[in-house]
Motif scaffolding. Structure first.
Motif, PDB file in Angstrom:
ATOM      1  N   GLY A   1       7.031  22.450   9.239  1.00  0.00           N
ATOM      2  CA  GLY A   1       7.604  23.761   8.962  1.00  0.00           C
ATOM      3  C   GLY A   1       6.701  24.905   9.383  1.00  0.00           C
ATOM      4  O   GLY A   1       5.612  24.727   9.933  1.00  0.00           O
ATOM      5  N   LEU A   2       7.160  26.109   9.095  1.00  0.00           N
ATOM      6  CA  LEU A   2       6.479  27.329   9.511  1.00  0.00           C
ATOM      7  C   LEU A   2       5.547  27.821   8.404  1.00  0.00           C
ATOM      8  O   LEU A   2       5.794  27.598   7.219  1.00  0.00           O
ATOM      9  CB  LEU A   2       7.511  28.407   9.834  1.00  0.00           C
ATOM     10  N   LYS A   3       4.506  28.516   8.786  1.00  0.00           N
ATOM     11  CA  LYS A   3       3.563  29.083   7.827  1.00  0.00           C
ATOM     12  C   LYS A   3       4.096  30.436   7.369  1.00  0.00           C
ATOM     13  O   LYS A   3       3.869  31.461   7.992  1.00  0.00           O
ATOM     14  CB  LYS A   3       2.184  29.203   8.464  1.00  0.00           C
ATOM     15  N   LEU A   4       4.814  30.400   6.261  1.00  0.00           N
ATOM     16  CA  LEU A   4       5.531  31.580   5.780  1.00  0.00           C
ATOM     17  C   LEU A   4       4.980  32.119   4.463  1.00  0.00           C
ATOM     18  O   LEU A   4       5.500  33.113   3.950  1.00  0.00           O
ATOM     19  CB  LEU A   4       7.021  31.245   5.609  1.00  0.00           C
ATOM     20  N   ASP A   5       3.956  31.490   3.937  1.00  0.00           N
ATOM     21  CA  ASP A   5       3.420  31.920   2.649  1.00  0.00           C
ATOM     22  C   ASP A   5       2.903  33.358   2.746  1.00  0.00           C
ATOM     23  O   ASP A   5       2.102  33.699   3.621  1.00  0.00           O
ATOM     24  CB  ASP A   5       2.280  30.991   2.224  1.00  0.00           C
ATOM     25  N   GLY A   6       3.374  34.196   1.833  1.00  0.00           N
ATOM     26  CA  GLY A   6       2.942  35.590   1.800  1.00  0.00           C
ATOM     27  C   GLY A   6       3.574  36.474   2.862  1.00  0.00           C
ATOM     28  O   GLY A   6       3.113  37.598   3.078  1.00  0.00           O
ATOM     29  N   ARG A   7       4.627  35.993   3.505  1.00  0.00           N
ATOM     30  CA  ARG A   7       5.243  36.764   4.587  1.00  0.00           C
ATOM     31  C   ARG A   7       6.663  37.209   4.254  1.00  0.00           C
ATOM     32  O   ARG A   7       7.473  37.482   5.138  1.00  0.00           O
ATOM     33  CB  ARG A   7       5.256  35.931   5.881  1.00  0.00           C
ATOM     34  N   GLU A   8       6.977  37.303   2.972  1.00  0.00           N
ATOM     35  CA  GLU A   8       8.286  37.782   2.548  1.00  0.00           C
ATOM     36  C   GLU A   8       8.305  39.313   2.578  1.00  0.00           C
ATOM     37  O   GLU A   8       7.413  39.975   2.047  1.00  0.00           O
ATOM     38  CB  GLU A   8       8.612  37.283   1.145  1.00  0.00           C
ATOM     39  N   LEU A   9       9.331  39.866   3.199  1.00  0.00           N
ATOM     40  CA  LEU A   9       9.443  41.325   3.317  1.00  0.00           C
ATOM     41  C   LEU A   9      10.176  41.961   2.151  1.00  0.00           C
ATOM     42  O   LEU A   9       9.978  43.138   1.863  1.00  0.00           O
ATOM     43  CB  LEU A   9      10.168  41.674   4.622  1.00  0.00           C
TER      44      LEU A   9
END
Length: 744
Positions: free
Chosen positions: A415-423
């Protein structure tokens, strides 16, 4: 002897294009395209070598009209591979793929056919005039890409795929440069000018931002929902300061997700100097809707809408003395609104017509609306591609959805490294604050029971899983005397559906009776607001999307706004949906509120756990390997397997209104590009099963217009009685009407 790339009109050859001029110009243009993405040197080499095969007497005779079959695409690749030293051989192979494929498309390294990389290079017989070495200046030291090599994943299997994407980008630089130089030559020869100029995003960005701010300022700020939308927008725009890369935007339906994502994209582009904004949307109907919004804000001439229902790969590409037909657009516009199908299939394409735009995707802000609709059998390749675009090619990618799938590395393989990237600001609280409906499971219902439910609701939406069920339910409802009944289906062309939706919205707004029977096309992003919704069993993501059409504007109490989920025993769901119903069944006991983020996260976890290897069901990722013999990339094989829509449906054009009739008439005129006409007709397409279209053609109800110049691209409905205002195209009647006509 003077060698030419393209012939002109004069027999003394004074207006012909000199080959060395073409090669140096293509090299220069390709280098310009490759420079922003770290491929300038490789692109120049590809441009210089791509047409070396024209340095032969046979090809020059062909330009003089002698009917000779000449392979001019192999020479440059074969010569390059013989010249390069061993240390840069793998990089040289990337260039060789692009040269070999600059007409017929990227090849496989090896397959059982004669057009593969290995056979063509090994069997090449060098008949080139050595004069080419004196006429072309090149430096094999350009065969390097240090910046990109430093960005490749340390994991071999991922790096292998990433190098295949590098090759695709390089291919795009070459073929776009080649097309445009050739086009420029023929434009000058014919005294015409191709209007291909679009403004640069950074040049128009100040005006875009001012227009966006003015648009938002004019919107009402009254009421809790509008204030919340304003808060969401402010928070999302503030996130534009974050470094480019991968983001999520998890905003429930009704939270202003579309405008918030546009606000982010404009602010992010200003901060980080992005080159364009690309919106990829799952359904054509939403593309129309979103493009209209963006044009209204940003200006008619700044938004490119690209979602041709007629596959542009089949537009004939004619290289000749009289004209050159370009196969498709290059996505040079500052804002592009397209479909997921166009976006991802272009990224995995082998043919020049689709791959040409890729270098203009690099450096873009890409908004993937309704990201959960990426087909699960292709999910791993799509995720891998998104990661490569972000890490290697400077793209910012926003996974924008009301039902965020668990695509992050913590709970999705690769998967993608999305931790802390919520807008979005606190998606959990947003979900609770924007909750507009509740889900109630009502058990099995047959059509008579559904019709009674329809009759009891003056305004209601009924969504079923197939066109057949929708049509049967609509007909039985009409026969039962239910008034205000409306039918919405892909049996109707997009232009027709827009009119129907306009009428539906007007009825809802005016309080008139409106009972809409629809397929799932109504669910994702279509802006309608019903007080109640009935939905045939499906996956939770689809149920949540259906709930987004219920009490959308919050005019009714939540407890009274019900999404009634029923099973339809007489219409078994398709296999894929049946599996998702099972996944939902395992989640139901764990969650009281199926619209909560926790329930949605658990649901996607179930889906991905069950799917496992099926997330790359066609083994797309296995098509790109590197071994001790070099690369082993299967571009052509992968392109054939990578199809986001597996329906196998075929288009029929319906002359629904005057514009459609005029465009069909224009098909008769050879001077008008097939590409232009295809784009004009894209709103008048109905996709039908192949056997049904064949039956329509055989019985004279459908015919190809001007097949002598258009091939089998434009199949037009000739029997207007088969297309009916209420239900669309009734292809099932084709054989019956033919028999009836024979009897008469």
């Amino acid at each position: 002897m003077t060698y030419h790339a393209h012939s002109g009109k004069l027999t003394d050859e004074s207006d012909w294009q000199i080959l060395s001029h073409h090669l140096t110009r293509v090299a220069a243009r390709a280098g310009i395209y490759g420079s922003p993405i770290g491929l300038e040197g490789l692109a120049k080499i590809a441009g210089l070598f791509h047409d070396l095969g024209k340095y032969t007497a046979d090809f020059q005779r062909r330009l003089h009209g002698i009917n000779l079959r000449v392979d001019h695409s192999t020479a440059g690749a074969a010569v390059l591979m013989k010249m390069v030293p061993r240390p840069v051989r793998e990089i040289a192979e990337l260039v060789a793929y692009t040269i070999l494929g600059h007409h017929a498309g990227l090849p496989d390294k090896f397959n059982e056919f004669g057009h593969c990389f290995l056979r063509r290079v090994r069997e090449f017989e060098d008949r080139l005039d050595p004069v080419w070495k004196d006429q072309l200046s090149f430096d094999l030291g350009d065969l390097q890409m240090r910046e990109l090599m430093g960005k490749l994943s340390p994991e071999k299997r991922i790096a292998e795929f990433e190098l295949s994407v590098v090759t695709r980008m390089l291919f795009s630089c070459l073929v776009d440069a080649d097309f445009k130089d050739t086009e420029a030559f023929y434009d000058a020869l014919e005294g015409r000018q191709s209007n291909r100029e679009w403004p640069l995003l950074q040049d128009v960005l100040p005006a875009f931002l001012a227009a966006f701010d003015a648009h938002m300022a004019a919107k009402s700020k009254d009421g809790e929902v509008n204030r919340l939308r304003g808060d969401i927008l402010a928070h999302v725009r503030a996130g534009a300061l974050n470094e480019p890369g991968l983001f999520t935007l998890n905003v429930p339906t009704g939270g202003g997700k579309t405008l918030a994502s546009l606000g982010f994209a404009l602010a992010h582009a200003r901060k980080w100097d992005h080159r364009r904004i690309i919106y990829a949307i799952p359904f054509t109907s939403i593309v129309d809707q979103t493009a209209a919004i963006f044009r209204d804000i940003l200006g008619e001439d700044n938004v490119l809408e690209h979602h041709s229902a007629i596959d542009e790969e089949h537009i004939e590409e004619r290289w000749g003395r009289d004209k050159l037909k370009l196969a498709m657009q290059d996505w040079a516009a500052p804002v592009v609104v397209t479909t997921n199908v166009q976006f991802f299939e272009s990224l995995f394409a082998a043919r020049t017509s689709r791959a040409r735009k890729l270098h203009n995707i690099a450096g873009s802000i890409i908004i993937l609306d309704e990201a959960q609709t990426i087909p699960r059998p292709l999910l791993k390749p799509c995720v891998r591609m998104l990661d490569a675009l972000a890490r290697l090619f400077g793209c910012t990618i926003v996974l924008c959805t009301a039902t965020q799938p668990a695509l992050d590395a913590s709970n999705f393989p690769d998967g993608l490294k999305l931790d802390g990237r919520e807008l979005a600001p606190d998606p959990g609280k947003l979900s609770a604050r924007l909750k507009r409906a509740r889900i109630v499971r009502v058990g099995a219902m047959n059509n008579p029971e559904l019709i009674e439910a329809i009759r009891a609701e003056p305004q209601a939406l009924f969504i079923v899983n197939s066109r057949k069920h929708a049509l049967d339910l609509y007909k039985e409802g009409k026969n039962a005397g239910v008034d205000g009944l409306v039918h919405l289906t892909t049996r109707q062309c997009a232009a027709h559906r827009r009119l129907i939706l306009g009428d539906v919205k007007a009825r809802l707004k005016n309080g008139e009776t409106c009972r809409l029977v629809a397929t799932s096309l109504i669910e994702a992003g279509v802006d309608v607001d019903f007080p109640g919704v009935w939905r045939a069993e499906a996956g939770l993501d689809q149920i949540v999307q259906a709930a987004g059409r219920c009490n959308r504007e919050g005019r009714h109490p939540v407890e009274d706004s019900i999404v009634s989920v029923f099973s339809a025993p007489d219409y078994p769901p398709p296999r894929e949906i049946a599996g998702l119903i099972g996944d939902m069944g395992r989640v139901i006991p764990k969650h009281e509120d199926l619209l909560s983020l926790g329930a949605i996260a658990d649901y996607f976890g179930e889906v991905y756990w069950r799917a496992g290897p099926e997330l790359d069901a066609k083994k797309i990722l296995e098509g790109f390997k590197i071994n001790r013999d070099g690369t082993d990339f299967a571009f052509r094989c992968v392109a054939e397997k990578f199809r986001m829509i597996e329906s196998g449906m075929e288009p029929v054009i319906v002359e629904f209104d005057n514009d459609a009739e005029e465009t069909v008439t224009e098909l008769e005129f050879e001077r008008i590009s097939s590409g232009v006409l295809a784009r004009k007709l894209q709103s008048y397409i109905v996709q039908v099963p192949p056997k049904a279209r064949r039956l329509l053609i055989d019985n004279g109800h459908v015919a190809f217009v001007r097949p002598d110049i258009r091939g089998d691209q434009f199949a037009v409905l000739k029997n207007a009685s088969l297309y009916r205002q209420e239900v669309g195209l009734m292809w099932e009647d084709a054989a019956y009407l033919a028999a009836e006509s024979w009897q008469i």
